[in-house]
Design a protein around this motif. Structure first.
Motif, mmCIF file in Angstrom:
data_model
loop_
_atom_site.group_PDB
_atom_site.id
_atom_site.type_symbol
_atom_site.label_atom_id
_atom_site.label_comp_id
_atom_site.label_asym_id
_atom_site.label_seq_id
_atom_site.Cartn_x
_atom_site.Cartn_y
_atom_site.Cartn_z
ATOM 1 N N ASP A 100 -35.184 13.709 -2.366
ATOM 2 C CA ASP A 100 -34.055 13.026 -1.765
ATOM 3 C C ASP A 100 -34.384 12.501 -0.374
ATOM 4 N N GLY A 408 -17.281 11.980 2.869
ATOM 5 C CA GLY A 408 -17.290 12.612 1.553
ATOM 6 C C GLY A 408 -17.183 14.116 1.729
ATOM 7 N N LYS A 434 -25.746 14.891 -10.937
ATOM 8 C CA LYS A 434 -25.210 13.574 -11.281
ATOM 9 C C LYS A 434 -23.962 13.249 -10.463
ATOM 10 N N CYS A 436 -23.277 11.449 -8.032
ATOM 11 C CA CYS A 436 -23.035 10.073 -7.594
ATOM 12 C C CYS A 436 -23.099 9.061 -8.743
ATOM 13 N N ASP A 437 -23.204 9.547 -9.965
ATOM 14 C CA ASP A 437 -23.319 8.673 -11.132
ATOM 15 C C ASP A 437 -21.921 8.370 -11.674
ATOM 16 N N PRO A 693 -17.493 10.892 -7.990
ATOM 17 C CA PRO A 693 -18.794 10.267 -7.695
ATOM 18 C C PRO A 693 -18.816 9.410 -6.446
ATOM 19 N N ARG A 694 -17.662 9.002 -5.948
ATOM 20 C CA ARG A 694 -17.623 8.071 -4.820
ATOM 21 C C ARG A 694 -17.350 8.753 -3.486
ATOM 22 N N ASN A 696 -18.171 12.139 -2.505
ATOM 23 C CA ASN A 696 -18.826 13.428 -2.286
ATOM 24 C C ASN A 696 -19.816 13.307 -1.132
ATOM 25 N N ARG A 699 -23.353 11.522 -1.578
ATOM 26 C CA ARG A 699 -23.308 10.063 -1.432
ATOM 27 C C ARG A 699 -23.239 9.680 0.044
ATOM 28 N N MET A 700 -22.414 10.371 0.804
ATOM 29 C CA MET A 700 -22.250 10.069 2.225
ATOM 30 C C MET A 700 -23.569 10.242 2.981
ATOM 31 N N ASP A 702 -26.575 10.441 1.815
ATOM 32 C CA ASP A 702 -27.580 9.515 1.300
ATOM 33 C C ASP A 702 -27.447 8.150 1.972
ATOM 34 N N GLU A 703 -26.216 7.706 2.200
ATOM 35 C CA GLU A 703 -26.010 6.440 2.904
ATOM 36 C C GLU A 703 -26.465 6.529 4.353
#
Length: 851
Positions: A100, A408, A434, A436-437, A693-694, A696, A699-700, A702-703
């Motif tokens: 990651d 998130g 999964k 973010c899927d 998925p949007r 969490n 995701r935050m 990772d951005e």
């Protein structure tokens, strides 16, 4: 009778060798999101686990040794213990690949500064949303195996504990923590002495001790001034979170910012990316500049070197929410800094200058000392761009460098165990990888409706047990009778939880409008008092001790709750903390949120409710502006920003009542033969699969890695290589631009056309007086789009003019040949702004001229 002295002594048990690693588990906040670990401690002595506040470390210091010995003989317990250790060791296995973090370089290190951190109720150094968000950021960084450390303060008394008396008055109590009971350990040198740093304050030095907290793979370092070496005044600096006056606040922020940088130096940690989470920690910028000036850099070069790898996140949606300090206070605390920088007092104060105020603003310092800045939702990004627009005075707010990354939540912390078990059964164990899927989470539809509903009801029952315990304690302390308690808890029935339950739990700040639901009591009575369709309202939250209007809101809701017809239908629960929050977000049917638009920066409690199958009913503000899709909850469209407040509240409360009366209550109670509403379950499933998925934390974060951390690290490498050649070049270039900018002019040479045929080209020519700048120092740009009522430059296509190589006197000539792609009425603009290939954001200087 003679006086007597009470002596106390704590007898700690000896941990049996077979259970020795319980101490290791108790010292890593991995347990804050691993329920099996918390359950393991609870099984040893359930009563003590409750009394110790679910704090594993405090529990181990007080549990009877015989209980531990008994546990070693329990084969089921030991099997569970070994299984948990196996999972724990696998999680912490350093040989696992950092897939990651693949975009980060081998030597990268992220340092994350924040004023508060909320991981678990066993470490009370948080007050609310900011701290819990910071905690989730750290947990996600651990899950992603990022090279990540965090820096904060270790508050002896933390934030206050709340009691609400029988009159609805909030009573504030502070309890000093015994650090021996917290999941913290002092950082020690090889000789066994604690690592400390010294920070200069007016006429004295303050010593801060460094403690560490383990959060999975991540280490949080906390500074503590409550030491014998310090004066009583200085020992109190880290006493309370958000307590004291401006002097206390500036000294806390100096300890965090300046002391935090020195702590990392003392530990030999060399961050390549620095993240300021809210402006409290912005003084770290000054210390880092100071370190570079000591190495021989001039101030301007040092500032560029520091700013290029600094990320600043603002969580505040109102200008008044940003910390600021008077000029004289700054002079008192920082004269030595600007003298060391070899700059004037005015140049130093400019770092924190906001037009219209003489105070030193911490948000301004954070922005001037960073090159990546963001709000915490799409709406809040726009609000922050407007609030901070004067820091880029010639740039339209929508185009300035203020970005956004929507918050998130850490799913393993806030997703109820019952859902985890159900997902394992119907989605497979891989759901944890999964998160973010988006397509994957459509699998929730495969869960049978009756099982989905059963889990929802089970979680509501668990919440009801917790609410009953809390309300019973509250009633007893306020000298309420048993008969009165029965009336209060009439509808809070864990055995039969078939009542529509609406939850509202958050900080009692006026802009959050906790009392909006009570704007029209007659209408509310008609909605919630129906015998065949009852509604239960549960409210919880704290108001800051200095927030009198917020405390008035608590008092008003308490008064309404005491009205005979609302008794038992409206509960105001005291002592809101992470433990109660986990129960409420998992247990309520509706999560209510009705802030004044656009003052909700993000909000994350609704995300936590949504991933647990609760349905949001919220004003379209903060994260819900992105989360709502018309099928996953209900939305209140906000009034105009400049609308009369009384009229706005009337209209929005009417919309709230209409949604409750016409949609929420009928849908919930439209039970089929199975005893539940298929429509309700369908919407709850849609809520869960659209939010999970949007919104969490993986995701935050990772951005943050992709959009902020990696670019900041790469840009920093360009600035610092070859003895800071890039930083020196940018600093000198910016000085040249500022000197020349007022003398720059732009004029058009061709004659503008009103009309042309499709397929024909526009030949545009402009002359620019560059005031001794080179053509490569600027960009001349045409922006074109269809003509609409509102001009939004972010929707315009951009085309750059090219230098022809020709000059006429002091003017350089530029041209652009453009063939419009579509027919229709267009509008276009021509502008000029500075350009350098090393800039993080093309408009970061805030300079622009329009033709």
């Amino acid at each position: 009778m003679s006086s007597k002295t009470a002596f106390t002594i704590t007898i700690n048990p000896k941990i049996p060798k077979q259970l020795k690693r319980l101490e290791e588990l108790a010292d890593n906040l991995w347990y804050s999101w691993d329920r099996a670990t918390r359950t393991l401690f609870a099984r040893i002595d359930p009563s003590l686990w409750e009394v110790s506040g679910h704090n594993p470390k405090a529990f181990l210091k007080r549990v009877d040794e015989s209980s531990l010995l008994k546990a070693t003989e329990d084969r089921v317990f030991m099997a569970s213990y070994k299984s948990i250790l196996s999972i724990y060791d696998s999680y912490l296995d350093k040989s696992s690949s950092k897939k990651d973090a693949r975009e980060l370089k081998q030597n990268d290190q992220i340092a994350y500064f924040c004023f508060e951190f909320g991981f678990h109720e066993s470490l009370p150094i948080y007050s609310g949303g900011l701290g819990i968000l910071a905690g989730d950021h750290c947990k996600a960084a651990s899950d992603m195996r990022l090279p990540f450390v965090a820096i904060g303060l270790l508050y002896r008394q933390g934030y206050f504990a709340q009691i609400i008396d029988s009159q609805g008055n909030q009573q504030v109590t502070y309890t000093a923590s015994d650090f021996e009971d917290l999941p913290v350990t002092p950082v020690l040198r090889e000789d066994g002495t604690s690592v400390q740093v010294s920070i200069e304050l007016p006429q004295r030095n303050v010593i801060a001790k460094i403690w560490q907290v383990k959060i999975g793979h991540v280490i949080l370092y906390l500074l503590d001034t409550d030491l014998p070496e310090n004066s009583p005044q200085d020992r109190d600096i880290t006493e309370n979170l958000y307590g004291g006056d401006k002097t206390m606040r500036i000294e806390q922020e100096i300890i965090l910012g300046i002391g935090g940088v020195r702590a990392l130096q003392a530990l030999g940690i060399q961050p390549t990316v620095w993240h300021i989470n809210e402006g409290h920690a912005a003084f770290m910028i000054l210390e880092r500049i100071h370190n570079l000036v000591q190495q021989g850099l001039d101030f301007a070069t040092a500032l560029e070197s520091v700013a290029v790898n600094t990320v600043f996140t603002t969580h505040t949606a109102v200008p008044a929410g940003h910390d600021h300090f008077p000029v004289e206070m700054m002079r008192t605390y920082f004269t030595q800094y600007y003298q060391r920088f070899n700059i004037s007092h005015d140049e130093f104060m400019a770092l924190g200058h906001i037009p219209g105020s003489s105070d030193f603003n911490m948000t301004a310092l954070a922005i001037h000392g960073s090159r990546t800045h963001n709000g915490v939702s799409k709406i809040h990004g726009g609000v922050s761009a407007s609030i901070c627009a004067e820091l880029w005075p010639e740039i339209e707010a929508e185009e300035n460098p203020m970005d956004y990354i929507t918050n998130g939540v850490h799913v393993p912390t806030f997703l109820a165990q019952e859902w985890s078990d159900l997902f394992d059964r119907y989605l497979g164990h891989e759901w944890r990888t999964k998160l973010c899927d988006i397509d994957y989470w459509n699998g929730i539809d495969a869960i049978p409706d009756h099982l989905f509903w059963s889990v929802r009801q089970s979680l509501k029952s668990q919440m009801f047990y917790r609410i009953r315990a809390q309300v019973s304690e509250q009633n007893s302390r306020n000298r309420g009778s048993e008969a009165h308690l029965d009336r209060l808890l009439k509808f809070v029935d864990p055995v039969n939880p078939n009542i529509l339950t609406i939850g509202f739990a958050r900080r009692f700040a006026t802009y959050k409008r906790a009392a909006l639901l009570f704007d029209n009591l007659d209408w509310l009575r008609r909605i919630i008092l129906a015998q065949d369709k009852p509604v239960l309202l549960i409210f919880a939250g704290k108001a800051h001790p200095a927030d009198v209007p917020g405390q008035d809101l608590i008092r008003r809701i308490s008064q309404i709750a005491h009205l005979p017809e609302f008794e038992g239908r409206l509960l105001l629960v005291e002592g809101y903390d992470l433990r109660l929050a986990r129960r409420m977000v998992a247990g309520v049917d509706i999560w209510l949120n009705n802030p004044i638009y656009p003052l909700e920066a993000s909000g994350t409690s609704g995300m936590k409710a949504g991933i647990n199958g609760a349905i949001n009913l919220s004003v379209l503000d903060g994260w819900w502006g992105e989360g709502y899709n018309g099928k996953n909850g209900w939305a209140i469209k906000p009034g105009f920003e400049n609308m009369d407040p009384v009229l706005r509240d009337k209209e929005e409360s009417r919309a709230l009542y209409e949604i409750l009366q016409d949609q929420v209550v009928p849908m919930y109670y439209s039970h089929g033969k199975s005893g539940y509403s298929p429509e309700w379950v369908a919407m709850a499933k849609h809520s869960m699969k659209s939010i999970m998925p949007r919104f969490n934390a993986i995701r935050m974060v990772d951005e943050y890695v992709r959009d902020f951390y990696v670019p900041a690290s790469n840009n920093s490498a360009r600035y610092t290589q070859n003895n800071f050649a890039g930083a020196k070049d940018v600093a000198a270039w910016k000085a040249k631009i500022r000197h020349a900018w007022q003398g720059i002019t732009l004029r058009r040479l061709d004659v503008p056309q009103d009309r042309m045929n499709f397929g024909e080209a526009m030949n545009l020519q402009v002359a620019a007086r560059l005031n001794y700048l080179d053509p490569k120092d600027i960009v001349i740009e045409l922006l074109i789009n269809r003509q609409f009522k509102t001009t939004r430059f972010q929707n315009f296509k951009r085309h750059s003019f090219q230098f022809t190589g020709k000059q006429e006197g002091e003017e350089h000539l530029f041209e652009l040949k453009l063939t419009p792609e579509l027919c229709g009425r267009k509008e276009y603009f021509i502008r000029i702004y500075p350009h350098h290939p090393f800039l993080t954001h093309p408009l970061e200087m805030g300079l622009m001229k329009w033709l």
